[in-house]
Design a protein around this motif. Structure first.
Motif, PDB file in Angstrom:
ATOM      1  N   GLN A  97      -1.634 -13.686  -6.956  1.00 32.64           N
ATOM      2  CA  GLN A  97      -1.659 -12.921  -5.924  1.00 32.64           C
ATOM      3  C   GLN A  97      -3.160 -12.143  -5.858  1.00 32.64           C
ATOM      4  OE1 GLN A  97       0.492 -13.506  -3.402  1.00 32.64           O
ATOM      5  NE2 GLN A  97       1.358 -11.522  -3.037  1.00 32.64           N
ATOM      6  N   GLU A 135      -2.895 -13.134   4.992  1.00 38.59           N
ATOM      7  CA  GLU A 135      -1.354 -13.219   5.286  1.00 38.59           C
ATOM      8  C   GLU A 135      -0.407 -13.939   4.515  1.00 38.59           C
ATOM      9  OE1 GLU A 135      -0.379 -11.341   7.744  1.00 38.59           O
ATOM     10  OE2 GLU A 135       1.733 -12.197   7.726  1.00 38.59           O
ATOM     11  N   LYS A 136      -0.901 -14.839   3.808  1.00 38.81           N
ATOM     12  CA  LYS A 136      -0.198 -15.489   2.891  1.00 38.81           C
ATOM     13  C   LYS A 136       0.110 -14.543   1.590  1.00 38.81           C
ATOM     14  CE  LYS A 136      -0.370 -19.461   0.093  1.00 38.81           C
ATOM     15  NZ  LYS A 136      -1.243 -20.563  -0.696  1.00 38.81           N
ATOM     16  N   ARG A 193       0.630 -11.598   1.656  1.00 40.38           N
ATOM     17  CA  ARG A 193       1.264 -10.344   2.117  1.00 40.38           C
ATOM     18  C   ARG A 193       2.921 -10.716   2.214  1.00 40.38           C
ATOM     19  NH1 ARG A 193      -1.612  -7.454   7.298  1.00 40.38           N
ATOM     20  NH2 ARG A 193       0.347  -6.492   7.459  1.00 40.38           N
ATOM     21  N   LYS A 194       2.921 -12.294   2.622  1.00 41.09           N
ATOM     22  CA  LYS A 194       4.250 -12.778   2.590  1.00 41.09           C
ATOM     23  C   LYS A 194       4.499 -12.891   1.065  1.00 41.09           C
ATOM     24  CE  LYS A 194       4.889 -15.115   7.131  1.00 41.09           C
ATOM     25  NZ  LYS A 194       3.805 -15.931   7.730  1.00 41.09           N
ATOM     26  N   ALA A 195       3.869 -13.582   0.452  1.00 42.33           N
ATOM     27  CA  ALA A 195       4.345 -13.902  -1.069  1.00 42.33           C
ATOM     28  C   ALA A 195       4.785 -12.412  -1.769  1.00 42.33           C
ATOM     29  CB  ALA A 195       3.259 -14.519  -1.725  1.00 42.33           C
ATOM     30  N   ASP A 196       4.181 -11.356  -1.284  1.00 46.95           N
ATOM     31  CA  ASP A 196       4.590 -10.031  -1.803  1.00 46.95           C
ATOM     32  C   ASP A 196       6.300  -9.931  -1.781  1.00 46.95           C
ATOM     33  OD1 ASP A 196       4.087  -7.660  -3.400  1.00 46.95           O
ATOM     34  OD2 ASP A 196       4.774  -6.564  -1.518  1.00 46.95           O
ATOM     35  N   ARG A 197       6.733 -10.224  -0.574  1.00 48.54           N
ATOM     36  CA  ARG A 197       8.246 -10.264  -0.448  1.00 48.54           C
ATOM     37  C   ARG A 197       9.043 -10.912  -1.427  1.00 48.54           C
ATOM     38  NH1 ARG A 197       7.711 -11.407   5.442  1.00 48.54           N
ATOM     39  NH2 ARG A 197       5.812 -10.293   6.193  1.00 48.54           N
ATOM     40  N   LYS A 236      -1.120  -6.853  -2.584  1.00 52.21           N
ATOM     41  CA  LYS A 236      -0.698  -6.826  -1.201  1.00 52.21           C
ATOM     42  C   LYS A 236      -1.742  -5.855  -0.427  1.00 52.21           C
ATOM     43  CE  LYS A 236       2.498  -4.425   0.382  1.00 52.21           C
ATOM     44  NZ  LYS A 236       3.906  -4.034   0.578  1.00 52.21           N
ATOM     45  N   LYS A 283      -4.365  -6.529   2.511  1.00 56.57           N
ATOM     46  CA  LYS A 283      -4.341  -5.978   3.952  1.00 56.57           C
ATOM     47  C   LYS A 283      -5.680  -5.554   4.551  1.00 56.57           C
ATOM     48  CE  LYS A 283       0.216  -3.537   3.989  1.00 56.57           C
ATOM     49  NZ  LYS A 283       0.970  -2.144   3.801  1.00 56.57           N
TER      50      LYS A 283
END
Ligand SMILES: Nc1ncnc2c1ncn2[C@@H]1O[C@H](COP(=O)(O)OP(=O)(O)OP(=O)(O)O)[C@@H](O)[C@H]1O
Ligand SMILES: [Mg+2]
Lengths: 261, 237
Positions: free
Chosen positions: B31, B48-49, B51-55, B103, B107
């Protein structure tokens, strides 16, 4: 002054020094040194056959009854050598009571089970006095409410957990100083076990308790001190909280965590 | 290495828990690489990728916690097993936080505009990211191999992150004083740097936990704490 230093200033109730025990050729205990503090629960843990019960039986001289059994070394109770010639073994066993794995009430009434000890030791002045002792012992063992209406019924008709508490009532009726317990809960379900554990926690306010258990969780829950026995020796002795979070000896760690040693 | 448990299924579960931490650590490290690249190239898609991977990392943390609690309930672990499992919950939570900071970094990709300020300072941000990535991968390595020396080494490297942060802080202050136009981008960069500095603190905590699992004692050395920017003053003239 912190807690441990206060504790260290208090004289131990029981002192074992260089205790060796043999059953004929079997060398069951080797060089046991142990101090047992007053009004604490001390747990003895270790694999089967390591000598826990043997050591427990040394403390009230129950081993005397085993012909092949021979002991060397010294054990004192409040500074007095319990193996000296002028010790009355019957008196000693009143002072150092014992509760066994299998509850063993006499085939007598609940009342007589508890009254037995005070009677033979002449502890009650009269019947009223004896009632007093029996009732308070049943209360302290947490059995009173369950048996108060049927004191004349046989002790053997009680449930396993109740029988074990009856044996505890019988033990404390003679007002001992030390209570030895050899796997007192191993035949009981979790609720009966919890009740006995709660009782033991209460009893330590008045008595010094030494308990043998195969349940690591029980030792951890109940005791303040833990001794780890292995092949007839004590490999580690210390505060229970330390032993169960950070044992110093590899063998202790392997045993309590369930590993191959 | 400790001996095997008699109940081999317990060892299996412990190994599974460890494997999950390794997987999580690898993802968190990645990350940072991606967030840095997104920042350097103003790559909004990559941002954006991240941010998604953080989930995914959040879910991994929740699963590790769930499994660890289950093991405590069902296995009643003691001694090093207990330290291991409890510390693993904390390590997982630490990695999750470190992930959050990556993340946050991503942002800010879309809001930083001022070319000049970025080009000057991003080298130091890059350095910080390299440091933190190395710390994450080494501390996970120390965890899995029970290597206390490596854990101590990671613990000591936190001061490198702090010192880059402190010099960057001073540099950005100077820019802001020289040209008010820099205030917005420099503030964003400052937040980014502060985030990475916090991530370093969490990696240091993980190093302490690795030490605790193995030694049963807290890492007693004095922690090279605090970034000195807490005490920095600006000369108003
Ligand atoms: N009455 C006896 N006669 C002969 N040997 C005995 C006797 N009692 C115990 N032993 C031996 O002494 C050793 C220690 O036994 P002990 O009963 O004290 O162990 P323990 O730790 O209480 O074991 P467990 O956890 O199985 O109750 C063992 O080798 C045992 O075989
Ligand atoms: Mg036994």
């Amino acid at each position: 002054m912190d807690k441990t230093t206060v504790q260290e200033l208090i004289q131990p109730t029981i002192k074992a020094r260089n205790v060796d025990v043999y059953y004929g050729e079997t060398h069951a205990l080797m060089g046991i040194d142990l101090d047992i503090a007053p009004k604490t629960v001390t747990a003895l843990i270790g694999p089967s056959g390591c000598g826990k019960s043997t050591f427990l039986r040394c403390i009230n001289r129950m081993n005397d009854t085993i012909p092949s059994c021979r002991m060397t070394g010294k054990i004192t109770l409040d500074g007095e050598d319990i193996y000296s010639k002028n010790i009355d073994v019957v008196q000693l066993r009143a002072k150092v009571g014992m509760v066994f794995q299998k509850a063993n009430p006499f085939p007598k009434s609940i009342y007589d089970n508890v009254a037995y000890g005070p009677r033979i030791h002449g502890l009650a002045a009269d019947d009223k006095d004896l009632d007093e002792i029996v009732f308070s012992s049943l209360q302290r063992s947490g059995l009173w409410n369950e048996v108060k209406d049927r004191l004349d019924k046989s002790g053997t008709a009680l449930s396993g957990g109740q029988q074990q508490r009856l044996c505890i009532a019988r033990t404390i009726a003679v007002n001992p100083e030390v209570i030895l317990m050899d796997e007192p809960c191993s035949a009981l379900d979790p609720i009966a076990t919890a009740i006995i554990e709660e009782l033991i926690a209460d009893l330590k306010e008045r008595f010094t308790i030494v308990i043998v258990t195969h349940s690591m969780q029980q030792a951890a829950r109940l005791s303040q001190k833990t001794a780890f026995f292995h092949l007839g020796k004590i490999l580690e002795f210390g505060d229970t909280s330390e032993i169960f979070t950070n044992p110093r000896v590899e063998k202790t760690k392997d045993y309590i965590t369930g590993r191959y040693g | 290495m400790p001996h095997n448990h008699i109940l081999s299924s317990f060892d299996d579960e412990l190994n599974d828990l460890r494997a999950r931490i390794v997987k999580m650590g690898n993802l968190v490290e990645k990350q940072y690489q991606n967030a840095l690249r997104a920042l350097e190239h103003k790559d909004k898609i990559l941002a954006e990728k991240v941010r998604k991977a953080d989930r995914i990392i959040d879910v991994m943390d929740a699963e590790i916690e769930k499994q660890a609690i289950q093991m405590i309930a069902l296995r009643s672990p003691v001694a090093d097993d207990l330290r291991d499992i409890v510390s693993t919950i904390k390590i997982s939570a630490g990695l999750e936080r470190i992930g959050d900071y990556a993340k946050n970094l991503a942002k800010r990709v879309s809001v930083i505009r001022h070319e000049e300020a970025i080009s000057v300072s991003s080298a130091q941000i890059g350095q910080m990211v390299t440091e933190i990535s190395g710390m994450i991968s080494d501390v996970i390595d120390a965890y899995i191999t029970r290597d206390i020396d490596k854990a101590i080494d990671v613990w000591q490297r936190d001061k490198n992150v702090d010192s880059i942060y402190n010099s960057l802080f001073r540099e950005l202050l100077t820019y802001m004083m020289e040209n008010p136009q820099y205030i917005t981008p420099a503030t964003h960069l400052l937040f980014i740097a502060k985030n990475i500095e916090r991530a370093g603190d969490h990696a240091t905590n993980i190093a302490e936990l690795v030490y605790y699992i193995n030694e049963g004692e807290l890492l007693a050395l004095k922690r090279p704490k605090d970034d000195s920017s807490n005490y920095a003053e600006i000369d108003a003239n």
